[in-house]
Design an enzyme around this catalytic site. Sequence first.
Site, PDB file in Angstrom:
ATOM      1  CG  ASP A  61      -1.812   1.218   1.274  1.00  0.00           C
ATOM      2  OD1 ASP A  61      -2.895   1.125   0.667  1.00  0.00           O
ATOM      3  OD2 ASP A  61      -1.446   2.257   1.863  1.00  0.00           O
ATOM      4  CE1 TYR A 118       0.288   7.866   2.545  1.00  0.00           C
ATOM      5  CE2 TYR A 118       0.840   5.613   2.016  1.00  0.00           C
ATOM      6  CZ  TYR A 118      -0.030   6.535   2.558  1.00  0.00           C
ATOM      7  OH  TYR A 118      -1.204   6.101   3.131  1.00  0.00           O
ATOM      8  CE  LYS A 170      -3.875   4.572   0.599  1.00  0.00           C
ATOM      9  NZ  LYS A 170      -2.439   4.497   0.916  1.00  0.00           N
ATOM     10  CG  HIS A 213      -4.866   9.561   0.039  1.00  0.00           C
ATOM     11  ND1 HIS A 213      -3.507   9.542  -0.086  1.00  0.00           N
ATOM     12  CD2 HIS A 213      -5.112   9.155   1.306  1.00  0.00           C
ATOM     13  CE1 HIS A 213      -2.954   9.146   1.059  1.00  0.00           C
ATOM     14  NE2 HIS A 213      -3.915   8.897   1.918  1.00  0.00           N
TER      15      HIS A 213
END
Length: 255
Positions: free
Chosen positions: A43, A48, A73, A106
């Site tokens: 994930d 990120y 996402k 997200h």
Amino acid sequence: MKKYLDIANDRIPLLGLGTWEMNGEECMNAVEAAIHMGYRHLDTAQMYKNEAEVGKGMKQSNIKREELFLTTKVSTDNLEPAALIRSTEKSLKELKTDYIDLLLIHWPTPDMDMKESLSAMFRLKDQGKIKHAGVSNFSPAQFREAIDTGPVICNQIKLSPYTTRDDNLYIAKEKNLMITAYSPLDRGKVIKDTRLQEIGKRYNKNAAQVALRWLLQLGNVSVIPKSSKLEHLHENIEIFDFELSREDMKKVAGI
Ligand SMILES: NC(=O)c1ccc[n+]([C@@H]2O[C@H](COP(=O)([O-])OP(=O)(O)OC[C@H]3O[C@@H](n4cnc5c(N)ncnc54)[C@H](OP(=O)(O)O)[C@@H]3O)[C@@H](O)[C@H]2O)c1
């Protein structure tokens, strides 16, 4: 207990590796090590800023791409259809892969046009660039609205023994969709919970393992604990060889 959820003609590994706040070598090494241990679900997210490292870790593992289930996402600033498509194509490059198994919105935003964003995701699905579309941090009402728009298979939400979301779970079960539990260890807080530790003693498991197992036994739930430590990665995968009793399931729910 089986290790996969059968959803939308796919087999989705119940256990994934969360990668938030892991970057550089640490992220690459954790992804590679986790895959070698048997993790098959990863994930990440545009936000990120580690998609490149997740991609490198996957490549270094030498495991066939089709054996892995990869989620990323779309950031909140890329929800407008053209931006969504452009940013997903960038994600594909960063991840060094031809397709993403599950692409999620997200977070919902007040000004997003959910139908437009999801339609762009369905176009990517038709082109084979993603296998499934999903959402994250959607309320039960938003989740229902998304499902009515088209084939949305997942809502990724915060779920741990400290945060339950019965309504979203109810929808997932009713429609045979997936809830992915993020922060399933409540960012590490569950580890010291003496009530979970007590329950774990009966099965020779620790509090983290009890929390993860409890989430899986709720049904239609996958879990994505994050760890960069080999010892913790090992512990978090050792959750398929025991089953919490009905009584212990209730006790954890009581927490
Ligand atoms: N969709 C969203 O908006 C959203 C939001 C938050 C998170 N997520 C996703 O969900 C993933 C997991 O959530 P999270 O990272 O917030 O928190 P988490 O997985 O609940 O907890 C991670 C923390 O627990 C520690 N830990 C892991 N396994 C352990 C074990 N067996 N024993 C002791 N400590 C352990 C980790 O430290 P060590 O690294 O030292 O092991 C880390 O500090 C994220 O990485 C991300 O992929 C998604």
